[in-house]
Design a protein around this motif. Structure first.
Motif, PDB file in Angstrom:
ATOM      1  N   PRO A 243       5.558  71.234 113.114  1.00 39.61           N
ATOM      2  CA  PRO A 243       4.829  70.484 112.085  1.00 39.61           C
ATOM      3  C   PRO A 243       5.713  69.486 111.349  1.00 39.61           C
ATOM      4  N   THR A 244       6.986  69.837 111.126  1.00 40.72           N
ATOM      5  CA  THR A 244       7.896  68.892 110.468  1.00 40.72           C
ATOM      6  C   THR A 244       8.085  67.652 111.329  1.00 40.72           C
ATOM      7  N   ALA A 245       8.303  67.858 112.632  1.00 36.51           N
ATOM      8  CA  ALA A 245       8.484  66.722 113.542  1.00 36.51           C
ATOM      9  C   ALA A 245       7.238  65.842 113.572  1.00 36.51           C
ATOM     10  N   LEU A 246       6.061  66.444 113.616  1.00 41.62           N
ATOM     11  CA  LEU A 246       4.816  65.661 113.655  1.00 41.62           C
ATOM     12  C   LEU A 246       4.660  64.826 112.389  1.00 41.62           C
ATOM     13  N   LEU A 247       4.914  65.419 111.235  1.00 45.83           N
ATOM     14  CA  LEU A 247       4.780  64.680 109.977  1.00 45.83           C
ATOM     15  C   LEU A 247       5.774  63.518 109.917  1.00 45.83           C
ATOM     16  N   LEU A 248       6.993  63.735 110.388  1.00 40.48           N
ATOM     17  CA  LEU A 248       7.988  62.669 110.394  1.00 40.48           C
ATOM     18  C   LEU A 248       7.597  61.555 111.353  1.00 40.48           C
ATOM     19  N   ILE A 249       7.065  61.913 112.506  1.00 43.07           N
ATOM     20  CA  ILE A 249       6.637  60.901 113.482  1.00 43.07           C
ATOM     21  C   ILE A 249       5.488  60.070 112.927  1.00 43.07           C
ATOM     22  N   VAL A 250       4.528  60.727 112.308  1.00 42.24           N
ATOM     23  CA  VAL A 250       3.398  59.999 111.702  1.00 42.24           C
ATOM     24  C   VAL A 250       3.903  59.090 110.582  1.00 42.24           C
ATOM     25  N   ALA A 251       4.789  59.614 109.736  1.00 45.52           N
ATOM     26  CA  ALA A 251       5.316  58.813 108.630  1.00 45.52           C
ATOM     27  C   ALA A 251       6.103  57.620 109.155  1.00 45.52           C
ATOM     28  N   GLY A 252       6.917  57.847 110.184  1.00 45.34           N
ATOM     29  CA  GLY A 252       7.693  56.755 110.753  1.00 45.34           C
ATOM     30  C   GLY A 252       6.821  55.695 111.384  1.00 45.34           C
ATOM     31  N   THR A 253       5.766  56.112 112.070  1.00 45.15           N
ATOM     32  CA  THR A 253       4.851  55.173 112.704  1.00 45.15           C
ATOM     33  C   THR A 253       4.115  54.344 111.658  1.00 45.15           C
ATOM     34  N   VAL A 254       3.640  55.014 110.610  1.00 47.92           N
ATOM     35  CA  VAL A 254       2.942  54.302 109.529  1.00 47.92           C
ATOM     36  C   VAL A 254       3.876  53.295 108.873  1.00 47.92           C
ATOM     37  N   ALA A 255       5.121  53.712 108.633  1.00 45.24           N
ATOM     38  CA  ALA A 255       6.087  52.799 108.020  1.00 45.24           C
ATOM     39  C   ALA A 255       6.348  51.594 108.914  1.00 45.24           C
ATOM     40  N   GLY A 256       6.474  51.843 110.218  1.00 45.05           N
ATOM     41  CA  GLY A 256       6.706  50.737 111.142  1.00 45.05           C
ATOM     42  C   GLY A 256       5.557  49.758 111.173  1.00 45.05           C
ATOM     43  N   VAL A 257       4.349  50.266 111.221  1.00 39.33           N
ATOM     44  CA  VAL A 257       3.164  49.410 111.235  1.00 39.33           C
ATOM     45  C   VAL A 257       3.040  48.641 109.926  1.00 39.33           C
ATOM     46  N   ALA A 258       3.500  49.243 108.827  1.00 42.21           N
ATOM     47  CA  ALA A 258       3.397  48.618 107.511  1.00 42.21           C
ATOM     48  C   ALA A 258       4.475  47.561 107.273  1.00 42.21           C
ATOM     49  N   GLY A 259       5.350  47.336 108.249  1.00 45.44           N
ATOM     50  CA  GLY A 259       6.341  46.276 108.106  1.00 45.44           C
ATOM     51  C   GLY A 259       7.760  46.748 107.914  1.00 45.44           C
ATOM     52  N   PHE A 260       8.016  48.023 108.142  1.00 46.32           N
ATOM     53  CA  PHE A 260       9.373  48.559 108.055  1.00 46.32           C
ATOM     54  C   PHE A 260       9.791  49.033 109.447  1.00 46.32           C
ATOM     55  N   PRO A 261      10.336  48.135 110.266  1.00 44.43           N
ATOM     56  CA  PRO A 261      10.614  48.439 111.673  1.00 44.43           C
ATOM     57  C   PRO A 261      11.473  49.673 111.898  1.00 44.43           C
ATOM     58  N   LEU A 262      12.355  49.999 110.934  1.00 45.35           N
ATOM     59  CA  LEU A 262      13.194  51.190 111.110  1.00 45.35           C
ATOM     60  C   LEU A 262      12.356  52.468 111.220  1.00 45.35           C
ATOM     61  N   GLY A 263      11.130  52.409 110.723  1.00 44.47           N
ATOM     62  CA  GLY A 263      10.264  53.577 110.834  1.00 44.47           C
ATOM     63  C   GLY A 263      10.014  53.980 112.271  1.00 44.47           C
ATOM     64  N   PHE A 264      10.015  53.001 113.180  1.00 42.09           N
ATOM     65  CA  PHE A 264       9.752  53.291 114.582  1.00 42.09           C
ATOM     66  C   PHE A 264      10.892  54.062 115.251  1.00 42.09           C
ATOM     67  N   VAL A 265      12.034  54.157 114.545  1.00 43.06           N
ATOM     68  CA  VAL A 265      13.160  54.920 115.106  1.00 43.06           C
ATOM     69  C   VAL A 265      12.771  56.382 115.308  1.00 43.06           C
ATOM     70  N   ILE A 266      11.964  56.910 114.392  1.00 43.20           N
ATOM     71  CA  ILE A 266      11.621  58.344 114.473  1.00 43.20           C
ATOM     72  C   ILE A 266      10.746  58.640 115.694  1.00 43.20           C
ATOM     73  N   PRO A 267       9.579  57.985 115.844  1.00 40.29           N
ATOM     74  CA  PRO A 267       8.799  58.270 117.059  1.00 40.29           C
ATOM     75  C   PRO A 267       9.517  57.847 118.328  1.00 40.29           C
ATOM     76  N   GLY A 268      10.284  56.732 118.248  1.00 48.53           N
ATOM     77  CA  GLY A 268      11.036  56.296 119.419  1.00 48.53           C
ATOM     78  C   GLY A 268      12.094  57.305 119.820  1.00 48.53           C
ATOM     79  N   GLY A 269      12.769  57.862 118.811  1.00 48.14           N
ATOM     80  CA  GLY A 269      13.781  58.869 119.091  1.00 48.14           C
ATOM     81  C   GLY A 269      13.184  60.129 119.703  1.00 48.14           C
ATOM     82  N   TYR A 270      12.012  60.525 119.176  1.00 49.76           N
ATOM     83  CA  TYR A 270      11.344  61.703 119.745  1.00 49.76           C
ATOM     84  C   TYR A 270      10.965  61.454 121.205  1.00 49.76           C
ATOM     85  N   LEU A 271      10.367  60.282 121.469  1.00 48.91           N
ATOM     86  CA  LEU A 271       9.957  59.964 122.833  1.00 48.91           C
ATOM     87  C   LEU A 271      11.152  59.936 123.774  1.00 48.91           C
ATOM     88  N   ALA A 272      12.249  59.324 123.329  1.00 43.93           N
ATOM     89  CA  ALA A 272      13.450  59.275 124.162  1.00 43.93           C
ATOM     90  C   ALA A 272      13.986  60.682 124.421  1.00 43.93           C
TER      91      ALA A 272
END
Length: 328
Positions: A243-272
């Protein structure tokens, strides 16, 4: 020694599972008590045929179809002082019962168990089996990944002293899932010992498709949250990681979509991590199974996490003051 087997829609594996029990090299008397839920396939027909062919096999009804109810009914009908839990799709090796009874005597444990040895036949099932046997898929629980013999929080299935089950009131019938973990918690809280040994290994048949796998892990997460609510202090990081990982991935994705590209590091890191990890743990898989592994692992993680996060308090209402096995 009594083997109790809760079954529901197990026509694929029931006959073979029972044959594995009857072929044990245990020197004492043995029986199989099959608790029959309201199956919609040929499970009942097969069970009754097995009972007709061998007097060591008996059946009891389980109208609710719920696993803890099935186990309690089978235990109540059992004749012997050692209770072995086996599922209708679990395949025991020939020495399983003998080794388990020896371990009960040697360790003084109330419950002994071993490895849930997932083994698939189709490429999808082989991918699930690989994920279920790896810390990447299921964390570091010894009954999944193996390890040294010794005391643990819980084990797969279990071989019990009957007096322990009777003293603690058996399985808690409020728990549709996680009833094993909940029972082992009560055993330990009562001063008992739950013992793991890699010498005990049960072959487990994984779910056959993605939908069934997602449902399985969703229910695991949902009911593990119920155990945590009922038994304070029973949760640890291994259960909080998905659940912690899921919440972080969702938060990172939302941040990335909202204009903070570093947010995509979290879901990208999980996928990698999933892709690289899949290549490593699945390096011995056939290609058809390996390509399914990067889909299987997130399905297990996220289904468990969603089940845990959305688990409603009403699942086990009014438990205060009730003994296990009592209806709410």
């Amino acid at each position: 020694m009594s083997v109790v087997m809760p079954v529901l829609n197990e026509e694929r594996h029931l006959r073979t599972a029972v044959q594995h029990v009857l072929a044990q090299d245990y020197p004492g008397e043995i029986e199989v008590v099959i608790a029959l839920g309201p199956s919609t396939d040929r499970t009942d027909e097969i069970a009754h045929a097995l009972a007709a062919q061998d007097s060591r096999v008996r059946t009891v009804p389980n109208p609710s179809g719920k696993t803890p109810s099935a186990l309690n009914r089978a235990i109540a009908a059992a004749r012997y002082g050692v209770i072995v839990r086996v599922d209708g799709h679990g395949m025991l090796p020939p020495d399983y019962v003998r080794v388990a009874v020896e371990l009960l005597a040697e360790t003084g444990a109330d419950n002994v168990g071993g490895i849930m040895h997932a083994e698939g036949t189709t490429p999808f099932e082989k991918a699930v089996a690989c994920a279920m046997s790896s810390p990447l898929g299921v964390g570091n629980a010894r009954f999944h990944t193996g390890g040294e013999e010794g005391p643990v929080d819980t084990v797969y299935l279990g071989v019990f002293r009957r007096e322990t089950l009777e003293r603690l009131g058996g399985y808690d019938e409020s728990f549709v899932r996680a009833q094993d973990w909940e029972l082992n918690w009560r055993i330990r809280q009562a001063g008992g010992l739950v013992w793991f040994s890699p010498r005990l290994k049960v072959t487990y048949r994984p779910r056959p498709n993605l939908k069934a796998l997602a449902k399985q892990y969703f229910n695991y997460g949902r009911w593990r949250r119920v155990v945590a609510r009922l038994h304070k202090g029973s949760i640890n990081f291994r259960y909080l990681a998905p659940p912690t990982a899921l919440l972080l991935i969702v938060a990172g994705t939302v941040a990335g979509v909202a204009g903070f590209p570093l947010g995509f590091v979290i879901p990208g890191g999980y996928l990698a991590g999933v892709l690289v990890g899949s290549l490593w743990i699945g390096r011995r898989l056939e290609p058809a199974a390996l390509v399914r592994l990067p889909l299987v692992i997130p399905t297990m993680h996220f289904s468990w996490a969603i089940g845990f996060l959305t688990s409603p308090a009403r699942l086990v209402p009014g438990r205060e003051g009730k003994r296990p096995g009592e209806q709410t």
